[in-house]
Every structure is written in C-alpha cells, then in structure tokens.
Design a protein around this motif. Structure first.
Motif, PDB file in Angstrom:
ATOM      1  N   ARG A 129      10.843 -23.981  46.470  1.00 27.76           N
ATOM      2  CA  ARG A 129      10.864 -25.033  45.451  1.00 27.76           C
ATOM      3  C   ARG A 129      10.167 -24.546  44.188  1.00 27.76           C
ATOM      4  O   ARG A 129       9.499 -23.516  44.180  1.00 27.76           O
ATOM      5  N   HIS A 130      10.324 -25.336  43.125  1.00 31.72           N
ATOM      6  CA  HIS A 130       9.640 -25.055  41.871  1.00 31.72           C
ATOM      7  C   HIS A 130       8.227 -25.622  41.937  1.00 31.72           C
ATOM      8  O   HIS A 130       8.009 -26.721  42.450  1.00 31.72           O
ATOM      9  N   ASP A 167       5.620 -21.941  28.805  1.00 30.61           N
ATOM     10  CA  ASP A 167       6.875 -21.271  29.187  1.00 30.61           C
ATOM     11  C   ASP A 167       6.709 -20.257  30.304  1.00 30.61           C
ATOM     12  O   ASP A 167       7.358 -19.201  30.313  1.00 30.61           O
ATOM     13  N   TYR A 169       7.243 -20.143  34.357  1.00 25.78           N
ATOM     14  CA  TYR A 169       7.894 -20.926  35.402  1.00 25.78           C
ATOM     15  C   TYR A 169       7.596 -20.307  36.763  1.00 25.78           C
ATOM     16  O   TYR A 169       7.924 -19.139  37.010  1.00 25.78           O
ATOM     17  N   THR A 171       8.038 -20.277  40.933  1.00 24.50           N
ATOM     18  CA  THR A 171       8.790 -20.687  42.118  1.00 24.50           C
ATOM     19  C   THR A 171       7.989 -20.247  43.336  1.00 24.50           C
ATOM     20  O   THR A 171       7.408 -19.160  43.336  1.00 24.50           O
ATOM     21  N   SER A 184       6.519 -15.744  39.217  1.00 22.48           N
ATOM     22  CA  SER A 184       6.789 -16.526  38.008  1.00 22.48           C
ATOM     23  C   SER A 184       7.686 -15.754  37.058  1.00 22.48           C
ATOM     24  O   SER A 184       7.819 -14.528  37.152  1.00 22.48           O
ATOM     25  N   ASP A 217      15.898 -17.171  42.619  1.00 19.22           N
ATOM     26  CA  ASP A 217      15.786 -18.502  42.023  1.00 19.22           C
ATOM     27  C   ASP A 217      15.318 -18.420  40.574  1.00 19.22           C
ATOM     28  O   ASP A 217      15.846 -19.139  39.711  1.00 19.22           O
ATOM     29  N   LEU A 218      14.352 -17.555  40.291  1.00 24.10           N
ATOM     30  CA  LEU A 218      13.872 -17.411  38.914  1.00 24.10           C
ATOM     31  C   LEU A 218      14.980 -16.899  37.993  1.00 24.10           C
ATOM     32  O   LEU A 218      15.085 -17.329  36.838  1.00 24.10           O
ATOM     33  N   GLN A 220      18.138 -17.564  38.332  1.00 24.97           N
ATOM     34  CA  GLN A 220      19.001 -18.719  38.068  1.00 24.97           C
ATOM     35  C   GLN A 220      18.369 -19.641  37.033  1.00 24.97           C
ATOM     36  O   GLN A 220      19.055 -20.165  36.143  1.00 24.97           O
ATOM     37  N   ARG A 221      17.068 -19.828  37.115  1.00 24.64           N
ATOM     38  CA  ARG A 221      16.381 -20.681  36.141  1.00 24.64           C
ATOM     39  C   ARG A 221      16.467 -20.081  34.738  1.00 24.64           C
ATOM     40  O   ARG A 221      16.630 -20.816  33.750  1.00 24.64           O
ATOM     41  N   GLU A 224      19.876 -20.712  33.267  1.00 23.15           N
ATOM     42  CA  GLU A 224      19.986 -22.097  32.793  1.00 23.15           C
ATOM     43  C   GLU A 224      19.276 -22.293  31.456  1.00 23.15           C
ATOM     44  O   GLU A 224      19.702 -23.115  30.631  1.00 23.15           O
ATOM     45  N   LEU A 225      18.214 -21.544  31.228  1.00 28.32           N
ATOM     46  CA  LEU A 225      17.465 -21.640  29.970  1.00 28.32           C
ATOM     47  C   LEU A 225      18.075 -20.777  28.860  1.00 28.32           C
ATOM     48  O   LEU A 225      17.607 -20.819  27.716  1.00 28.32           O
TER      49      LEU A 225
END
Length: 282
Positions: A129-130, A167, A169, A171, A184, A217-218, A220-221, A224-225
């Motif tokens: 999860r985040h 900024d 992030y 996970t 991160s 996952d990072l 993918q994030r 998206e950004l």
C-alpha cells in the motif's frame, strides 16, 4: 542537513555536510571558474572532501580540463537531457575505490539477471500500500534497524513527514499491520525526473520480492504523475539491491566513489537509470 544555496546568474549548489560533498546543480559557464574556486574554499572551510557537478554533456571536456573526473551520468535527469556527474576530490583518500573488481562483478551479474516485467506476486499475508504521515514512526524504526547511518535523516519521523509534503512518495509492504519493507520516489518536479530511494526490508523478510513489488508500484505512480525519467543510486557492495533494480529494467550508468555516508561509512554508489516512455513502448 543539506542546504541548497541559490546565487545569481541561474546558479545553484547544495552543501551537504553529513555526506561531506558539495553538488553544483546549475551553473553559468561565464562564471563557473570563479564559482568553483569559491566552492573549493567553502569545502575546505567546512572540511568537505568532494565537489560534484551535474554537467551538460557538451561541457564535460571543459570541466575535465579544470581537474574534474567523470563518474557517470543520470540519463534524462534534466527534463529528458542527461546530467553527467563529474567530481573533484579534495582529499586523496576520498578518491580511493575499494574492491573495484568485486563491485564490477556485482554489476555484471545484475545486468545478466532475468528481467521482472510484472509486479511480483506477494504471499497473501502481506499487503502492499501507499504510506502516509501516520506511518512515519514505523518507517523511521525500520530505517533505524536496517541502516546504522543514512545519507538523509531518515531515522527521524518528522523528517519523513516533511518529505511527504515535498513530493516524496512512499510505498510499503506490511505484515499484520507492521511495515516490513519500504521505498520511495523522490520527485524532482523541476526536472521531470525522480529518484527511487530509501529502499529497506526488515532482515527477517528479505528474499520475498518485496522491494521489486514496491518499485513496480512506484513506477506506476510516477507514470500517473507524468514523471518519465527515473534513477536510483545503489550501494555498490549490495548484490541484492543491484539485482533488484537491474531486473526492473534500469540501466547501469556509472559509479560515484565514496559518495554517501551509509551503514557507518562512505560507500561507492552505482547509478542506474530508466526511461518509462521507452519502457512502455517495448
């Protein structure tokens, strides 16, 4: 703590006393020789052993004539353009690379490893999860356990909260609510690039693919950004971490000698870079 010092003529540099280095991020060639003299004086005053430049490729030979040596590059760092990293060592012992052959073998092994194109499946007991600010204390405890020292104050939960406002992030993977692995993405929004960093797994949970799943996952994030360029600095002595990042499709781009104070000493850091646009088109 590191501090970024803006000065006239679109020049900025970062003084990082903990890691005993100064990084020149932006420069104007008309003023650079005087600036470098100033930075070396500042380095001597603060007992700093390394001055680094994030240079445009066309300026590499210019800086080499001034006594800097090229250590590698971060592909795509400056909004798609590479940052060539050159360094001048102000202390002879700081320029020494130990166990170079062994570190080269680790890179070769990592480059030959089978790629991991999809997110590794984790055991059903683990949750990916985040992270948010409520996780800061747990994150700090994990980093204290894994790293005796670290290039940033990641052992401080308040620092982690501040990062989340700037900024960065995170996970994580949890086991029954307890964070056991984390990494991160530190976004440089000005440059449209991000560093995959702060990678740590509790010793009892290693070898289960957690960091690979987190990095997936990072990525993918970041897609998206709209952040297309990624890089990571891995400890040159860490077979596992170099394998993880290479299997995610990052390419080796050089080695920074005695660059980061981590695990109780200065360590060489391997540069790995990835272009998410090219990766999506494969």
């Amino acid at each position: 703590m590191k501090t970024t010092q803006p000065i006239p003529h679109n020049i900025s540099y970062e003084v990082d006393e903990f890691n005993s280095r100064i990084k020149l991020m932006h420069y104007n060639k008309d003023y650079v020789e005087a600036l470098l003299a100033h930075l070396e004086e500042l380095a001597k005053e603060k007992d700093i052993g390394k001055v680094m430049i994030y240079a445009n490729p066309e300026d590499v030979s210019f800086f080499e004539k001034l006594g800097f040596q090229r250590e590698g590059e971060i592909s795509g760092f400056f909004q798609g353009e590479p940052a060539c990293i050159l360094s001048r060592f102000l202390e002879d012992e700081r320029a020494v690379q130990k166990d170079e052959q062994k570190k080269d073998q680790i890179v070769e092994m990592a480059e030959q490893a089978d790629p991991v194109a999809e997110r590794p499946a984790l055991d059903s007991r683990y949750q990916l999860r985040h992270a948010d600010k409520e996780d800061a204390e747990q994150l700090a405890e994990l980093y204290k356990l894994v790293f005796k020292t670290y290039p940033t104050p990641i052992h401080d939960s308040e620092f982690i909260r501040q990062c989340m406002d700037q900024d960065v992030y995170f996970t994580v993977v949890t086991d029954r609510g307890q964070i056991v692995s984390s990494a991160s993405a530190d976004v440089f929004s000005r440059y449209q690039s991000a560093e995959i960093t702060d990678c740590a797994t509790h010793p009892d949970y290693r070898g289960k693919g957690m960091l690979s799943a987190i990095i997936y996952d990072l990525e993918q994030r970041m897609r998206e950004l709209g952040i297309p360029y990624l890089f990571s600095l891995t400890r040159a002595v860490s077979t596992g971490m170099n394998m993880v990042i290479a299997r995610r499709g990052f390419e080796y781009k050089g080695r920074l000698i005695q660059n980061s104070h981590i695990a109780g000493q200065f360590e060489d850091m391997n540069i790995w870079a990835k272009n998410l646009i090219e990766d999506s088109n494969r």
